[in-house]
Design an enzyme around this catalytic site. Sequence first.
Site, PDB file in Angstrom:
ATOM      1  N   ASN A 159      13.943  36.031  37.662  1.00 26.65           N
ATOM      2  CA  ASN A 159      15.258  35.361  37.679  1.00 26.65           C
ATOM      3  C   ASN A 159      16.155  35.800  38.841  1.00 26.65           C
ATOM      4  O   ASN A 159      16.994  35.028  39.295  1.00 26.65           O
ATOM      5  CB  ASN A 159      15.967  35.485  36.329  1.00 26.65           C
ATOM      6  N   GLU A 257      15.646  47.816  32.262  1.00 25.58           N
ATOM      7  CA  GLU A 257      16.725  46.821  32.215  1.00 25.58           C
ATOM      8  C   GLU A 257      16.140  45.624  31.483  1.00 25.58           C
ATOM      9  O   GLU A 257      15.390  44.841  32.063  1.00 25.58           O
ATOM     10  CB  GLU A 257      17.142  46.421  33.635  1.00 25.58           C
ATOM     11  N   CYS A 291      20.199  37.891  32.447  1.00 28.08           N
ATOM     12  CA  CYS A 291      20.207  38.799  31.293  1.00 28.08           C
ATOM     13  C   CYS A 291      21.623  39.053  30.806  1.00 28.08           C
ATOM     14  O   CYS A 291      21.810  39.491  29.676  1.00 28.08           O
ATOM     15  CB  CYS A 291      19.541  40.110  31.677  1.00 28.08           C
ATOM     16  N   GLU A 465      21.539  50.936  37.024  1.00 30.97           N
ATOM     17  CA  GLU A 465      21.365  50.551  38.426  1.00 30.97           C
ATOM     18  C   GLU A 465      22.738  50.340  39.027  1.00 30.97           C
ATOM     19  O   GLU A 465      23.572  49.656  38.430  1.00 30.97           O
ATOM     20  CB  GLU A 465      20.533  49.272  38.538  1.00 30.97           C
TER      21      GLU A 465
HETATM   22  P1  NAP Z   1       8.698  39.645  31.662  1.00 31.67           P
HETATM   23  O1  NAP Z   1       7.739  38.642  31.149  1.00 31.67           O
HETATM   24  O2  NAP Z   1       8.895  40.880  30.878  1.00 31.67           O
HETATM   25  O3  NAP Z   1       8.194  39.966  33.139  1.00 31.67           O
HETATM   26  C1  NAP Z   1       8.893  40.859  33.969  1.00 31.67           C
HETATM   27  C2  NAP Z   1       7.931  41.526  34.914  1.00 31.67           C
HETATM   28  O4  NAP Z   1       7.010  42.296  34.159  1.00 31.67           O
HETATM   29  C3  NAP Z   1       7.084  40.554  35.744  1.00 31.67           C
HETATM   30  O5  NAP Z   1       6.854  41.107  37.005  1.00 31.67           O
HETATM   31  C4  NAP Z   1       5.791  40.493  34.948  1.00 31.67           C
HETATM   32  O6  NAP Z   1       4.669  40.141  35.727  1.00 31.67           O
HETATM   33  C5  NAP Z   1       5.674  41.926  34.500  1.00 31.67           C
HETATM   34  N1  NAP Z   1       4.819  42.140  33.344  1.00 31.67           N
HETATM   35  C6  NAP Z   1       4.593  41.304  32.293  1.00 31.67           C
HETATM   36  N2  NAP Z   1       3.726  41.886  31.437  1.00 31.67           N
HETATM   37  C7  NAP Z   1       3.380  43.089  31.971  1.00 31.67           C
HETATM   38  C8  NAP Z   1       2.506  44.149  31.559  1.00 31.67           C
HETATM   39  N3  NAP Z   1       1.826  44.101  30.430  1.00 31.67           N
HETATM   40  N4  NAP Z   1       2.415  45.223  32.376  1.00 31.67           N
HETATM   41  C9  NAP Z   1       3.088  45.305  33.529  1.00 31.67           C
HETATM   42  N5  NAP Z   1       3.936  44.343  33.954  1.00 31.67           N
HETATM   43  C10 NAP Z   1       4.086  43.251  33.179  1.00 31.67           C
HETATM   44  O7  NAP Z   1      10.141  39.056  31.855  1.00 31.67           O
HETATM   45  P2  NAP Z   1      10.576  37.747  32.630  1.00 31.67           P
HETATM   46  O8  NAP Z   1      10.360  36.584  31.738  1.00 31.67           O
HETATM   47  O9  NAP Z   1       9.986  37.702  34.001  1.00 31.67           O
HETATM   48  O10 NAP Z   1      12.143  38.019  32.847  1.00 31.67           O
HETATM   49  C11 NAP Z   1      13.077  37.620  31.942  1.00 31.67           C
HETATM   50  C12 NAP Z   1      13.537  38.789  31.102  1.00 31.67           C
HETATM   51  O11 NAP Z   1      14.064  39.798  31.967  1.00 31.67           O
HETATM   52  C13 NAP Z   1      14.662  38.423  30.170  1.00 31.67           C
HETATM   53  O12 NAP Z   1      14.487  39.020  28.921  1.00 31.67           O
HETATM   54  C14 NAP Z   1      15.883  39.013  30.865  1.00 31.67           C
HETATM   55  O13 NAP Z   1      16.962  39.285  30.013  1.00 31.67           O
HETATM   56  C15 NAP Z   1      15.329  40.231  31.476  1.00 31.67           C
HETATM   57  N6  NAP Z   1      16.191  40.679  32.575  1.00 31.67           N
HETATM   58  C16 NAP Z   1      16.936  41.799  32.380  1.00 31.67           C
HETATM   59  C17 NAP Z   1      17.797  42.237  33.372  1.00 31.67           C
HETATM   60  C18 NAP Z   1      18.622  43.476  33.184  1.00 31.67           C
HETATM   61  O14 NAP Z   1      19.149  43.971  34.174  1.00 31.67           O
HETATM   62  N7  NAP Z   1      18.737  44.002  31.983  1.00 31.67           N
HETATM   63  C19 NAP Z   1      17.890  41.521  34.558  1.00 31.67           C
HETATM   64  C20 NAP Z   1      17.121  40.383  34.719  1.00 31.67           C
HETATM   65  C21 NAP Z   1      16.260  39.974  33.703  1.00 31.67           C
HETATM   66  P3  NAP Z   1       4.083  38.643  35.726  1.00 31.67           P
HETATM   67  O15 NAP Z   1       5.179  37.786  36.251  1.00 31.67           O
HETATM   68  O16 NAP Z   1       2.927  38.747  36.650  1.00 31.67           O
HETATM   69  O17 NAP Z   1       3.726  38.326  34.324  1.00 31.67           O
END
Ligand code: NAP
Length: 486
Positions: A159, A257, A291, A465
């Site tokens: 995102n 995060e 997020c 961060e």
């Molecule tokens: P995600 O599915 O958890 O993926 C995030 C990252 O983790 C991607 O690079 C993904 O790789 C990787 N990943 C997935 N499964 C993994 C595993 N088993 N081992 C190692 N890496 C793995 O999340 P998303 O859908 O991309 O992002 C949306 C989420 O991020 C939302 O819940 C949002 O709230 C959260 N977010 C939080 C913040 C904050 O600062 N708190 C900021 C932005 C977003 P792949 O893409 O290759 O699957």
Amino acid sequence: MHRILQDKSLFRPHCLINGQWRDAADKSVLNVINPANGKQLGHVPNCGAEEARLAVEAAHTAFTAWSAKSPQERGAYLHAWEQAIHANLEDLARLLTLEQGKPLAEARGEILQGASYFPWYAEEARRVSGEVVPGFRQGVQALTRHAPVGVAAAITPWNFPMSMIPRKVAPALAAGCTAIVKPASATPYSALAMAELAMRVGIPAGVFNVITGSAGAIGSVITESPLVRKLSFTGSTPVGKTLAAQCGPTLKRVSLELGGNAPFIVFDDADIDLAARMALGNKFRNAGQTCICANRFLVHKDVFDAFVRRLLQGIRELKVGDGLKADTTMGPLINAEAVAHVDALVRDALQNGACRIAGGQAHKLGGNFYEPTLLTGIKPDMRIFREEIFGPVAAVMSFEDEEEAVALANDTEYGLASYVCTRDMARTWRLWKSLQYGMVGVNDAGLASAETPFGGVKGSGMGREGGREGLLEYMETHYALLGGIG
Ligand code: NAP
């Protein structure tokens, strides 16, 4: 893609390991899709365990020389990296919009915001002084200093694919760590363009590595390696919990995060025009895929109608379309699964008594576009109250008094961002203490900055961060006791 960028070398279809652009050993690739039209932009290496191990070794080897440089020397590289980002802003923004979908104006904003972490940490690292601790026994003197933790790994989401890199890498490199980044598979080109700029400004080989590909395989190597001393992850709560558990055996430092379920509370003494403007920007930025997007609007019953009317007016003015078009103010969602998820939450709310004021379905543009949506009559037992929406849906409910608003706001497993609209300073102070959130925005929703500590509590993770805290995430405190000194 090439037609759209002036500097075509920013479009990098290879990974960067130890200063070399590489393919996956088995030559396999991942396709990258433009979410606005479903067309393939290109492909990147589908790396796995083998390349992850090479990246870890490279970062480990580079650590000795990088950590030995002075903060000023490391800072000079970071300042140069920031300048390179500014000089290439338009191309970077187009690249970001192409792979992620957000409007160009938002893409520029994300890139500049991200770039601001480089000078902040370049300078902040010069001020990490240790302490001379007052003697606690005759004849001894105690001292502390801060040292880089070692190799730091970052796993980033789709995102904010540009700004997530400096948020993690700027403090890591400033502290003296070396870094490995695994970007989200949906949006790898932003990270690879950042790697291209890192090479241009002469960041030494192995100090900054980017590997795209299999999340599970790369994640396992990174988390299991004893050479990696820090993991910084931004993404979903379930993946964050898995990675934290994987880091357990090697006792790594971990920053998480994770997801949010932000309450946005509008009191009856609020400036309602300001509250509605703030709500619109916060909720529909990045098509609701942030997020810290408000997930639940809690509005005092006496100003409910006025707030909803103004928010509706703003929603009607949103222009949905391809982010590359100049007049677009809201782009597509990232993919079909995201559309299905948002639509399922809307359907559940409507079936359980919510009222549809605007939108509520896939957009007539088709593909990954969803209508900006406004629902009222939200109840705590609806999925939309409990789950992160991650889409352009404003879910609004009313409350009677402050106590009820706080109870509703805290009724969630998450604790990232919260928002309060009020002109009452005493109430502001009370709420800052009673809201179980890492951050609260009072009459202003622009929480993220290089200067301030961004992060959550409870199911939204741990670590910060930005700010001084963001640098110390990559450093350990070393203590020396000097005896026999009289
Ligand atoms: P995600 O599915 O958890 O993926 C995030 C990252 O983790 C991607 O690079 C993904 O790789 C990787 N990943 C997935 N499964 C993994 C595993 N088993 N081992 C190692 N890496 C793995 O999340 P998303 O859908 O991309 O992002 C949306 C989420 O991020 C939302 O819940 C949002 O709230 C959260 N977010 C939080 C913040 C904050 O600062 N708190 C900021 C932005 C977003 P792949 O893409 O290759 O699957």
